[in-house]
Design a protein around this motif. Structure first.
Motif, PDB file in Angstrom:
ATOM      1  N   ALA A   1       0.806  -1.220   0.000  1.00  0.00           N
ATOM      2  CA  ALA A   1       0.000   0.000   0.000  1.00  0.00           C
ATOM      3  C   ALA A   1       0.843   1.276   0.000  1.00  0.00           C
ATOM      4  O   ALA A   1       0.410   2.307  -0.519  1.00  0.00           O
ATOM      5  CB  ALA A   1      -0.927   0.005   1.216  1.00  0.00           C
ATOM      6  N   PHE A   2       2.028   1.207   0.613  1.00  0.00           N
ATOM      7  CA  PHE A   2       2.866   2.426   0.687  1.00  0.00           C
ATOM      8  C   PHE A   2       4.306   1.988   0.916  1.00  0.00           C
ATOM      9  O   PHE A   2       4.607   1.275   1.871  1.00  0.00           O
ATOM     10  CB  PHE A   2       2.383   3.308   1.840  1.00  0.00           C
ATOM     11  N   SER A   3       5.186   2.427   0.020  1.00  0.00           N
ATOM     12  CA  SER A   3       6.587   1.995   0.123  1.00  0.00           C
ATOM     13  C   SER A   3       7.417   3.013   0.903  1.00  0.00           C
ATOM     14  O   SER A   3       7.000   4.168   1.086  1.00  0.00           O
ATOM     15  CB  SER A   3       7.181   1.805  -1.271  1.00  0.00           C
ATOM     16  N   THR A   4       8.611   2.577   1.319  1.00  0.00           N
ATOM     17  CA  THR A   4       9.520   3.510   2.017  1.00  0.00           C
ATOM     18  C   THR A   4       9.935   4.638   1.072  1.00  0.00           C
ATOM     19  O   THR A   4      10.403   5.681   1.532  1.00  0.00           O
ATOM     20  CB  THR A   4      10.787   2.779   2.525  1.00  0.00           C
ATOM     21  N   GLU A   5       9.756   4.433  -0.236  1.00  0.00           N
ATOM     22  CA  GLU A   5      10.119   5.461  -1.219  1.00  0.00           C
ATOM     23  C   GLU A   5       8.939   6.398  -1.525  1.00  0.00           C
ATOM     24  O   GLU A   5       9.132   7.470  -2.106  1.00  0.00           O
ATOM     25  CB  GLU A   5      10.578   4.806  -2.535  1.00  0.00           C
ATOM     26  N   ASN A   6       7.719   6.005  -1.142  1.00  0.00           N
ATOM     27  CA  ASN A   6       6.550   6.815  -1.484  1.00  0.00           C
ATOM     28  C   ASN A   6       6.473   8.150  -0.718  1.00  0.00           C
ATOM     29  O   ASN A   6       5.669   9.019  -1.073  1.00  0.00           O
ATOM     30  CB  ASN A   6       5.250   6.018  -1.296  1.00  0.00           C
ATOM     31  N   TRP A   7       7.326   8.330   0.289  1.00  0.00           N
ATOM     32  CA  TRP A   7       7.363   9.625   0.998  1.00  0.00           C
ATOM     33  C   TRP A   7       7.834  10.742   0.077  1.00  0.00           C
ATOM     34  O   TRP A   7       7.661  11.922   0.390  1.00  0.00           O
ATOM     35  CB  TRP A   7       8.307   9.558   2.210  1.00  0.00           C
ATOM     36  N   LYS A   8       8.451  10.364  -1.059  1.00  0.00           N
ATOM     37  CA  LYS A   8       8.931  11.371  -2.023  1.00  0.00           C
ATOM     38  C   LYS A   8       7.780  12.070  -2.726  1.00  0.00           C
ATOM     39  O   LYS A   8       7.994  13.035  -3.455  1.00  0.00           O
ATOM     40  CB  LYS A   8       9.752  10.680  -3.134  1.00  0.00           C
ATOM     41  N   ARG A   9       6.573  11.565  -2.588  1.00  0.00           N
ATOM     42  CA  ARG A   9       5.435  12.131  -3.316  1.00  0.00           C
ATOM     43  C   ARG A   9       4.985  13.464  -2.705  1.00  0.00           C
ATOM     44  O   ARG A   9       5.318  13.754  -1.567  1.00  0.00           O
ATOM     45  CB  ARG A   9       4.286  11.126  -3.307  1.00  0.00           C
ATOM     46  N   PRO A  10       4.196  14.262  -3.462  1.00  0.00           N
ATOM     47  CA  PRO A  10       3.728  15.543  -2.929  1.00  0.00           C
ATOM     48  C   PRO A  10       3.023  15.357  -1.584  1.00  0.00           C
ATOM     49  O   PRO A  10       2.330  14.352  -1.361  1.00  0.00           O
ATOM     50  CB  PRO A  10       2.744  16.049  -3.984  1.00  0.00           C
ATOM     51  N   GLU A  11       3.205  16.362  -0.717  1.00  0.00           N
ATOM     52  CA  GLU A  11       2.694  16.274   0.651  1.00  0.00           C
ATOM     53  C   GLU A  11       1.193  15.949   0.708  1.00  0.00           C
ATOM     54  O   GLU A  11       0.760  15.141   1.525  1.00  0.00           O
ATOM     55  CB  GLU A  11       2.976  17.610   1.339  1.00  0.00           C
TER      56      GLU A  11
END
Ligand code: IPE
Ligand code: IPE
Ligand code: MG
Length: 232
Positions: free
Chosen positions: A55-65
């Motif tokens: 559902a959410f990767s450690t890399e998905n934090w790079k996405r817009p806030e």
């Protein structure tokens, strides 16, 4: 038909699906989250016992806030709905991934539904949130070495069994089948250890449009595969 006991899904394509309809990416996540419920029911009907979704990767934090915020609030909303659904459907829910970075409210809700559903014997459903396989492997390595040291052993005593038991997925059988939606054919840091002998199935369908029939297509394709595990 040979039904896979354990299935993992990289549910991808929410953003592009929404864009193709002239809607914001976050709309795709809302519809995608709703589809998780449909596919859980479908998996259970088909006879799949373990379902693990990314559902959410450690890399998905790079996405817009705002996108990250929408996803986090969808997870919370989904888990709250699960309080009722897991009781009605005898479904056990577990989370994998590093919880440290999640909000306290979300962490408390995760603890609550995991505990609430821990005895349920129907679909064993696992959600990967803030999950990255390399991160999991590093955390598991630290755990394994600490275990060894505290029992007076050394690194030479490390076994596959001990290492597996230190992964977030301890107690969940390795996936027999991995499905990725939306046409991408990569793992994006998902279950690198656990997918060692899984069958891979890629479909162009984006996640919000993925149906029970699509899941059945993947299962029939799995049924036609010849798994040898290195033998003949
Ligand atoms: C999958 O859909 C959901 C998450 C990764 C959170 P995406 O958001 O990756 O959608 P696309 O791949 O950009 O279309
Ligand atoms: C993988 O999808 C992560 C999830 C489905 C949660 P991404 O959309 O983040 O992967 P990449 O960036 O296309 O590899
Ligand atoms: Mg994507």
């Amino acid at each position: 038909m040979n039904i896979p006991e354990s299935v993992a899904i990289i549910m991808d394509g929410n953003g592009r699906w929404a864009r193709s309809k002239g809607m914001p990416r976050t709309y795709g996540h809302t519809v995608g989250a709703k589809n998780v419920e449909n596919i859980c029911r479908a998996a259970d009907d088909i006879g799949i016992h373990y379902l693990t979704i990314y559902a959410f990767s450690t890399e998905n934090w790079k996405r817009p806030e705002n996108e990250v915020k929408t996803l986090m609030s969808l997870f919370l909303k989904y888990l709250k709905k699960c309080e009722k659904d897991c009781v009605e459907n005898n479904m056990r829910i577990r989370l994998i991934g590093d919880r440290e970075a999640l909000s306290e409210e979300l962490r408390d809700e995760i603890d609550y539904v995991e505990e609430l559903s821990s005895k349920y014997t129907g679909l064993q459903f696992t959600i990967a949130i803030n999950y990255g396989s390399r991160d999991e492997i590093i955390r598991a390595s630290k755990k394994a070495f600490n275990k060894l040291i505290s029992s007076g052993k050394t690194g030479d005593d490390l076994t596959e069994e001990l290492f597996s038991s230190c992964l977030d997925t301890a107690g969940i059988p390795d996936p027999d089948l991995l499905i990725r939606t939306s046409g991408e054919e990569r793992l994006s840091n998902f279950l690198l250890w656990q997918l060692a002998y899984s069958e891979f199935y890629f479909t162009k369908k984006p996640w919000p449009a993925f149906t029970k029939e699509d899941l059945l297509d993947a299962v029939s394709e799995y049924d036609r595969r010849n798994r040898r595990f290195g033998g003949v």
